[in-house]
Design an enzyme around this catalytic site. Sequence first.
Site, PDB file in Angstrom:
ATOM      1  N   PHE A 263      20.210  -3.405  29.336  1.00  0.00           N
ATOM      2  CA  PHE A 263      20.424  -3.040  27.938  1.00  0.00           C
ATOM      3  C   PHE A 263      19.161  -2.369  27.411  1.00  0.00           C
ATOM      4  CE2 PHE A 263      24.255  -5.256  28.097  1.00  0.00           C
ATOM      5  CZ  PHE A 263      24.945  -5.111  26.898  1.00  0.00           C
TER       6      PHE A 263
ATOM      7  N   ASN B 261      11.490 -11.866  18.527  1.00  0.00           N
ATOM      8  CA  ASN B 261      12.238 -10.715  18.018  1.00  0.00           C
ATOM      9  C   ASN B 261      13.518 -11.196  17.346  1.00  0.00           C
ATOM     10  OD1 ASN B 261      14.405 -10.778  20.147  1.00  0.00           O
ATOM     11  ND2 ASN B 261      12.621 -10.398  21.464  1.00  0.00           N
TER      12      ASN B 261
ATOM     13  N   ASP C 147       7.836  -8.088  25.692  1.00  0.00           N
ATOM     14  CA  ASP C 147       7.072  -7.302  26.662  1.00  0.00           C
ATOM     15  C   ASP C 147       5.688  -7.902  26.917  1.00  0.00           C
ATOM     16  OD1 ASP C 147       9.054  -5.326  27.049  1.00  0.00           O
ATOM     17  OD2 ASP C 147       8.465  -4.346  25.182  1.00  0.00           O
TER      18      ASP C 147
ATOM     19  N   LYS D  35      14.984   4.561  31.411  1.00  0.00           N
ATOM     20  CA  LYS D  35      15.002   3.178  31.892  1.00  0.00           C
ATOM     21  C   LYS D  35      15.943   3.027  33.077  1.00  0.00           C
ATOM     22  CE  LYS D  35      15.415  -1.519  30.002  1.00  0.00           C
ATOM     23  NZ  LYS D  35      15.676  -2.301  28.753  1.00  0.00           N
TER      24      LYS D  35
ATOM     25  N   PRO E  93       6.320 -10.287  32.996  1.00  0.00           N
ATOM     26  CA  PRO E  93       7.010  -9.659  34.138  1.00  0.00           C
ATOM     27  C   PRO E  93       8.270  -8.956  33.672  1.00  0.00           C
ATOM     28  CG  PRO E  93       7.259 -12.054  34.176  1.00  0.00           C
ATOM     29  CD  PRO E  93       6.234 -11.751  33.125  1.00  0.00           C
ATOM     30  N   ASP E  94       8.604  -7.866  34.342  1.00  0.00           N
ATOM     31  CA  ASP E  94       9.825  -7.116  34.040  1.00  0.00           C
ATOM     32  C   ASP E  94      10.948  -7.692  34.904  1.00  0.00           C
ATOM     33  OD1 ASP E  94      11.907  -5.206  33.881  1.00  0.00           O
ATOM     34  OD2 ASP E  94      10.485  -3.617  33.411  1.00  0.00           O
ATOM     35  N   ILE E  95      11.723  -8.596  34.317  1.00  0.00           N
ATOM     36  CA  ILE E  95      12.741  -9.340  35.080  1.00  0.00           C
ATOM     37  C   ILE E  95      13.779  -8.401  35.675  1.00  0.00           C
ATOM     38  CG2 ILE E  95      14.508 -11.126  34.942  1.00  0.00           C
ATOM     39  CD1 ILE E  95      12.891 -12.339  32.603  1.00  0.00           C
ATOM     40  N   LEU E  96      14.297  -7.505  34.856  1.00  0.00           N
ATOM     41  CA  LEU E  96      15.356  -6.608  35.310  1.00  0.00           C
ATOM     42  C   LEU E  96      14.873  -5.719  36.450  1.00  0.00           C
ATOM     43  CD1 LEU E  96      18.165  -5.364  35.045  1.00  0.00           C
ATOM     44  CD2 LEU E  96      17.298  -3.976  33.148  1.00  0.00           C
TER      45      LEU E  96
END
Length: 407
Positions: free
Chosen positions: A324, A211, A280, A338, A306-309
Amino acid sequence: MKASLHNKNILLGVCGGIAAYKSAELLRRLQDTGANVRVVMTSGATKFITPLTFQALSGHPVHTDLLDTEAEAAMGHIELARWADLILIAPATANSIARLASGRADDLLTAIYLASNSKKAVAPAMNHVMWTAETTRENIQKLQKNGTEIFGPASGDQACGETGPGRLLEADKLISSCTQLFDTGELQGIKIMITAGPTYEPIDPVRFIGNRSSGKMGFAIAQAAIEQGAIVSLIAGPVSLNTPEHSKRTDVETALQMHQAVMNNIDGQDIFIATAAVADYRPIKPRSQKIKKTDDEFSISLTPNPDILKEVAALDNPPFTLGFAAETQNVKDYALLKLKNKKLQMIAANQVSHSEDEQDTGFNSEYNALQILWNGGEARLERCRKTQLARQLITLLAKRYHEKTTT
């Protein structure tokens, strides 16, 4: 960790008083600290010392006129107002203080002052009777009420032959006062982990899914946190940015590597700030050799990263979490979703897609604007340089963090 003026953008305003000659030494001393300095002079100041002196010392053009077409085309008053981390007016005469206090914007210096959201400070220099006059005292109070710091004045012999308060502070005291503006100690000893930049998910040895994140916002937040005494661990995706002094940096490339670096070191962290634009999805089976171009259609099978946050926020004893949300539409709605779904303490939302006539913010820009949301509250940080925005965000974060930990 004590703050410094290294890499700070300081706009030095010079007003028309005999003490203007001291500003030349102040300029040099500010540069010795590593600050980036630009000079704006009032017309009166040019009668005491020439713009050429400051140009030779600073290596940059000196700005004097509000309606200078050539200057406006290069670095006009609005751009100067946005550029500055600190506007320091030294010397500030009784007349300039009165004009600033009344909101005047009819010369370059007052226009920049009024148009800026940066830190502001004035160092008065005038006859002692003028300094103690009731009108001057009222004007000083107005400036202080609006958030302007007052440095000095000192007492001593004056150019008029009299003695009393009204001397410009010496350069070393002015520099010390400027430094303290960036060091409030709001996060002294607090451990903060910050992720920044993009992740690259390999398709083959030469291609990847990525990105446009530059990492600038995350690195600016790291610097702002260090200035406030935090112990910062910075986990960075592939970016070309210098490591903030006194931070511990870990470089990664993929989302899985970032996930591992975070989870292996999250224990003991007080705050987790997730500015990284983590991919993602990643290709299920990256090719070991370069994929050759053919006329056939080509598809890539992807699997979620994986969704780290979310994982950090779900820990048994999670740190204070700030996420963010970079969105292209429905910014606030998506950010609130979110915030709720990931059970975060705060979220910073910004729009990263713009039409040609809209202002440049977000990815790869030096500027950004943020809408900060938390359960039961919100705040808007207007467009400015990311370095300035980061300091505003850290101040707000520190307040929310201390409120939570003392409740």
